[in-house]
Design an enzyme around this catalytic site. Structure first.
Site, PDB file in Angstrom:
ATOM      1  N   ARG A  74       0.847  -1.186   0.000  1.00 31.92           N
ATOM      2  CA  ARG A  74       0.000   0.000   0.000  1.00 31.92           C
ATOM      3  C   ARG A  74       0.886   1.240   0.000  1.00 31.92           C
ATOM      4  NH1 ARG A  74      -2.030   1.121   4.271  1.00 31.92           N
ATOM      5  NH2 ARG A  74      -1.215  -0.526   5.601  1.00 31.92           N
ATOM      6  N   TYR A 119      -1.316  -3.529  -6.864  1.00 34.34           N
ATOM      7  CA  TYR A 119      -1.128  -4.221  -5.596  1.00 34.34           C
ATOM      8  C   TYR A 119      -2.424  -4.299  -4.787  1.00 34.34           C
ATOM      9  CZ  TYR A 119      -0.086  -5.327  -0.872  1.00 34.34           C
ATOM     10  OH  TYR A 119      -0.150  -5.922   0.349  1.00 34.34           O
ATOM     11  N   LYS A 140      -9.612  -2.309   2.093  1.00 33.02           N
ATOM     12  CA  LYS A 140      -9.222  -1.151   2.900  1.00 33.02           C
ATOM     13  C   LYS A 140      -9.994   0.105   2.475  1.00 33.02           C
ATOM     14  CE  LYS A 140      -6.091  -3.606   5.067  1.00 33.02           C
ATOM     15  NZ  LYS A 140      -6.348  -4.068   6.441  1.00 33.02           N
ATOM     16  N   HIS A 190     -10.774  -2.069  12.021  1.00 30.23           N
ATOM     17  CA  HIS A 190      -9.672  -2.924  11.566  1.00 30.23           C
ATOM     18  C   HIS A 190      -9.483  -4.036  12.603  1.00 30.23           C
ATOM     19  CE1 HIS A 190      -5.218  -3.038  10.052  1.00 30.23           C
ATOM     20  NE2 HIS A 190      -5.962  -3.950   9.462  1.00 30.23           N
ATOM     21  N   SER A 221      -0.021  -3.695  12.207  1.00 28.90           N
ATOM     22  CA  SER A 221       0.627  -4.730  11.399  1.00 28.90           C
ATOM     23  C   SER A 221       1.800  -5.370  12.169  1.00 28.90           C
ATOM     24  CB  SER A 221       1.113  -4.147  10.081  1.00 28.90           C
ATOM     25  OG  SER A 221       2.002  -3.096  10.339  1.00 28.90           O
ATOM     26  N   CYS A 232       1.780  -7.945  14.187  1.00 32.89           N
ATOM     27  CA  CYS A 232       1.471  -8.457  15.523  1.00 32.89           C
ATOM     28  C   CYS A 232       0.847  -9.852  15.470  1.00 32.89           C
ATOM     29  CB  CYS A 232       0.534  -7.511  16.262  1.00 32.89           C
ATOM     30  SG  CYS A 232       1.306  -5.962  16.761  1.00 32.89           S
ATOM     31  N   ASP A 277      -9.571  -9.597   9.613  1.00 33.45           N
ATOM     32  CA  ASP A 277      -9.033  -8.257   9.346  1.00 33.45           C
ATOM     33  C   ASP A 277     -10.011  -7.113   9.625  1.00 33.45           C
ATOM     34  OD1 ASP A 277      -6.825  -6.679   8.501  1.00 33.45           O
ATOM     35  OD2 ASP A 277      -7.752  -6.383   6.542  1.00 33.45           O
ATOM     36  N   ARG A 306       1.973 -12.235  -0.325  1.00 34.08           N
ATOM     37  CA  ARG A 306       0.619 -12.475   0.178  1.00 34.08           C
ATOM     38  C   ARG A 306      -0.005 -13.758  -0.358  1.00 34.08           C
ATOM     39  NH1 ARG A 306      -1.653  -8.300   3.691  1.00 34.08           N
ATOM     40  NH2 ARG A 306       0.110  -6.886   3.837  1.00 34.08           N
TER      41      ARG A 306
HETATM   42  O1  TSX Z   1       1.486 -14.280  15.655  1.00 40.48           O
HETATM   43  C1  TSX Z   1       2.109 -14.224  16.708  1.00 40.48           C
HETATM   44  N1  TSX Z   1       1.435 -14.365  17.908  1.00 40.48           N
HETATM   45  C2  TSX Z   1      -0.065 -14.477  17.927  1.00 40.48           C
HETATM   46  C3  TSX Z   1      -0.473 -15.856  17.697  1.00 40.48           C
HETATM   47  C4  TSX Z   1      -1.695 -16.310  17.977  1.00 40.48           C
HETATM   48  N2  TSX Z   1       3.472 -14.017  16.670  1.00 40.48           N
HETATM   49  C5  TSX Z   1       4.170 -13.790  15.407  1.00 40.48           C
HETATM   50  C6  TSX Z   1       4.214 -12.310  15.144  1.00 40.48           C
HETATM   51  C7  TSX Z   1       4.767 -11.962  13.816  1.00 40.48           C
HETATM   52  C8  TSX Z   1       3.697 -11.609  12.839  1.00 40.48           C
HETATM   53  C9  TSX Z   1       4.157 -13.982  17.857  1.00 40.48           C
HETATM   54  N3  TSX Z   1       5.465 -13.799  18.106  1.00 40.48           N
HETATM   55  C10 TSX Z   1       3.501 -14.157  19.086  1.00 40.48           C
HETATM   56  C11 TSX Z   1       2.104 -14.369  19.114  1.00 40.48           C
HETATM   57  O2  TSX Z   1       1.515 -14.537  20.183  1.00 40.48           O
HETATM   58  N4  TSX Z   1       4.442 -14.064  20.076  1.00 40.48           N
HETATM   59  C12 TSX Z   1       5.621 -13.837  19.465  1.00 40.48           C
HETATM   60  C13 TSX Z   1       6.921 -13.656  20.149  1.00 40.48           C
HETATM   61  C14 TSX Z   1       7.563 -15.011  20.343  1.00 40.48           C
HETATM   62  C15 TSX Z   1       8.306 -15.563  19.313  1.00 40.48           C
HETATM   63  C16 TSX Z   1       8.903 -16.808  19.482  1.00 40.48           C
HETATM   64  C17 TSX Z   1       8.751 -17.489  20.684  1.00 40.48           C
HETATM   65  C18 TSX Z   1       8.000 -16.931  21.711  1.00 40.48           C
HETATM   66  C19 TSX Z   1       7.412 -15.698  21.528  1.00 40.48           C
HETATM   67  N5  TSX Z   1       9.404 -18.727  20.841  1.00 40.48           N
HETATM   68  C20 TSX Z   1       9.533 -19.488  21.982  1.00 40.48           C
HETATM   69  O3  TSX Z   1       9.093 -19.106  23.042  1.00 40.48           O
HETATM   70  C21 TSX Z   1      10.206 -20.772  21.835  1.00 40.48           C
HETATM   71 MN    MN Z   2      -5.218  -5.263   7.910  1.00 40.83          MN
END
Ligand code: TSX
Ligand code: MN
Length: 597
Positions: free
Chosen positions: A78, A206, A215, A235, A257, A259, A284, A376
């Site tokens: 975007r 895109y 969006k 959102h 984004s 998360c 979303d 994507r």
């Molecule tokens: O999506 C994630 N979530 C929500 C899942 C339901 N991610 C990936 C984010 C990138 C888009 C996460 N990353 C989450 C999470 O709850 N937590 C984390 C951070 C994290 C990454 C690796 C580990 C732990 C936490 N690994 C171990 O503990 C081994």
């Molecule tokens: Mn979105």
């Protein structure tokens, strides 16, 4: 100009026919195709797209019905700097949006659209955002010269004849016009005309810029319609939590984004939570309206997922892997020698002989990525094994809790409940997340992203906050409001395991919303006290969970001061109740520290 080759419009709606004629005169296509959404049409469009090199078939044994699209390398995301809200005055768009006067925008873009479809096919795409026949749904028509857009809209929306049937003779439809033109960033504009229920998008191919139902309509125009009609376009993902006893609780959640919003929407509870089930309603966008019983009801206006591929794996999101195993369009991912897809963070080791997202042989020793970081998948919601059976319900689902989340290494606890609605709106308004992508500047800097709507609010952000505050007067049974933070760190390590283990947090949220679990009152909100979070079968030290839920007065003072700078930037539309909320929290810190005089 010779008349374009066209079919008889499959509608008698003169508002629609007149508008299509007008856009035809402007863009001068060689052919006009009205999309009906049929299987035959999908096969025909796909064949044409393959012949034109727009889609590449993938291994049909491994990935039946799946195709790869490579976008222009200058057109992979975007473009917020080229996205405009075109309202009569600049104040209506507010301090967080780019603004152009409607006449200037129409004039500027009409010059670009003039003859833009000559030599090309114009697709007229009728679509519905939301379940067919729902009073909350909206009809849109997108005119585009991209068969990729037509095929993606077919996955992402309820597209075709059923939309024309729902529209009938009404003039109440979103008018979307799109042309890829020469895909030149100098001639790329995404313009929204909220007062005209119109979107003009030019110069990009895109997804976020051109799938106008998402969006552009469901959020930017939608938020404006929500303000004027008394509902909320957000959102937010929507999910249902089912207990072993069959009790269903629905929550809506906004995350900026990076998360893991789609992962959360499709989460699978850990072994300890035998009999618990998460059902996806949407990943979303949520449209929410007060129902006759005074509760807040949500629908997902979309019908598919346009998700980020990198990081998606059987480890992080098994349901997304199953969802994208068939009938999926992949954009800008890498390709294996046997016609499979690959991206950074997919399961297993990197295969040899990869073709990168630009179609070049991939050098695994180079610092570049094989898949574009914003690559994507476009996948039908009906492929999701966890799809809620109420995702097509015209009534929507009743929302018991609203969750705001961000990526924060410090300050924000694992989970915290707001004291009341105004405090909840304050938590949404102050939402912030730390940057992850080096491309967007410094990593680890907090960016304010109120309600995760910063790039998507179609009007003045202060008035948007005020609309949320006003909703308290309309909703009899208010959802409880929470913030979550899966990303808190100590000594550089994540304190919370995240992913499926987030079920433990979700259970506390559900139990709080249903008034049946304890909590600990901090100056800033309610957090779980020791024993409230179900940690059985979780192999991490309890002190680590205490650290994850801790609130630190000094950190919060800094946070509240930073929030104050953001509030000031909103200007005169900033609601006083939110600024007072902030000052009250600051004063509480003073009081605790004996400085409140
Ligand atoms: O999506 C994630 N979530 C929500 C899942 C339901 N991610 C990936 C984010 C990138 C888009 C996460 N990353 C989450 C999470 O709850 N937590 C984390 C951070 C994290 C990454 C690796 C580990 C732990 C936490 N690994 C171990 O503990 C081994
Ligand atoms: Mn979105």
């Amino acid at each position: 100009m010779t008349a374009p080759e066209t079919q008889k419009p499959p509608t008698t709606n003169t508002n629609l026919i007149n508008w299509v004629n007008e856009m035809t005169k402007l863009t001068k296509p060689d052919r006009i195709v009205w999309c009906d959404g049929s299987e035959e049409e999908k096969v025909r469009f796909t064949k044409q797209a393959v012949e034109q090199g727009i889609l590449e078939p993938l291994n049909q044994e491994k990935l039946p019905g799946c195709y790869l699209h490579r976008s222009n390398p200058n057109d992979v995301a975007r473009v917020e700097n080229l996205t405009f809200i075109c309202t009569p005055t600049k104040d209506e768009a507010g301090p967080t949006n780019n603004w152009m006067a409607p006449k200037d925008a129409y004039d500027k873009l009409a010059k670009l659209f003039d003859g833009s479809m000559t030599g090309r096919t114009m697709y007229v795409i009728p679509y519905v955002m939301g379940p067919i026949g729902s009073p909350m749904s909206k009809v849109g028509i997108e005119i585009t010269d991209s068969v990729y857009v037509a095929l993606n809209m077919r996955i992402m929306t309820r597209m075709g004849t059923k939309a024309l049937t729902m529209l009938g003779d009404s003039n109440d439809f979103n008018r979307g016009l799109h042309s890829v033109l020469d895909c030149n960033p100098e001639r790329r504009f995404i313009c929204h005309f909220p007062q005209d229920n119109t979107i003009w998008s030019v110069g990009s191919g895109y997804g976020g810029n051109v799938l106008l139902g998402k969006k552009c309509l469901a959020l930017r125009i939608g938020s404006y319609l929500g303000k004027t009609e008394g509902w909320l376009a957000e959102h937010m993902l929507i999910l249902g939590v089912e207990s072993p006893e069959g009790e269903m609780t629905y929550v809506a959640a906004a995350f900026p984004s990076a998360c893991g919003k789609t992962n959360f929407a499709m989460m699978i509870p850990p072994k300890r939570f035998k009999g618990w089930k998460i059902w996806t309603v949407g990943d979303d966008i949520a449209w929410m309206k007060v129902g006759e019983d005074g509760r807040l009801y949500a629908i997902n206006p979309e019908h598919g997922y346009f998700g980020v591929a990198p990081g998606t794996s059987n480890e992080s999101n098994p349901n997304a892997m199953k969802t994208t195993a068939r009938d999926t369009i992949f954009t800008n991912v890498a390709r294996t020698a046997d016609g499979d897809v690959w991206w950074e963070g997919k399961d297993g080791p990197m295969p040899a002989d990869l073709t990168d997202w630009q179609g070049r042989p991939f050098n695994s020793r180079s610092s570049e990525k094989a898949a574009h970081p914003n690559s994507r998948f476009t996948a039908p919601a009906t492929n999701n094994p966890a799809l809620s059976k109420f995702s097509d319900d015209p009534e929507g689902v009743p929302i018991s809790a609203i969750i705001f989340g961000g990526r924060r290494a410090t300050t924000i606890p694992l989970v915290m409940q707001a004291f009341n609605w105004v405090h909840g709106v304050f938590l949404g308004a102050t939402l912030g997340s730390e940057t992850t992508a080096a491309a967007t500047g410094k990593v680890g800097v907090v960016r304010r992203d109120p309600f995760a709507m910063l790039p998507f609010c179609g009007y003045n952000m202060g008035e948007y906050f005020a609309h949320w505050l006003q909703m308290q007067g309309k909703i009899q049974t208010l959802p409880k409001v929470f913030i979550v933070n899966w990303f808190r760190k100590k000594d550089g390590k994540f304190l919370w395991p995240g992913f499926g283990e987030n079920m433990r947090v979700l259970k506390w949220i559900v139990d709080r919303a249903r008034l049946r679990v304890g909590g600990h009152e901090t100056p800033f909100g309610w957090v779980p006290k020791a024993g409230d979070l179900d940690l059985s079968g979780l192999n991490i030290p309890h002190e680590q969970v205490d650290d994850a839920t801790n609130v630190d007065l000094a950190e919060w003072r800094t946070e509240l001061e930073s929030q104050g700078e953001f509030f000031a930037s909103i200007g005169p539309t900033m609601p006083r109740s939110l600024e007072l909320q902030r000052e009250l929290l600051l004063a509480r810190i003073d009081a605790i520290q004996g400085k409140d005089a």
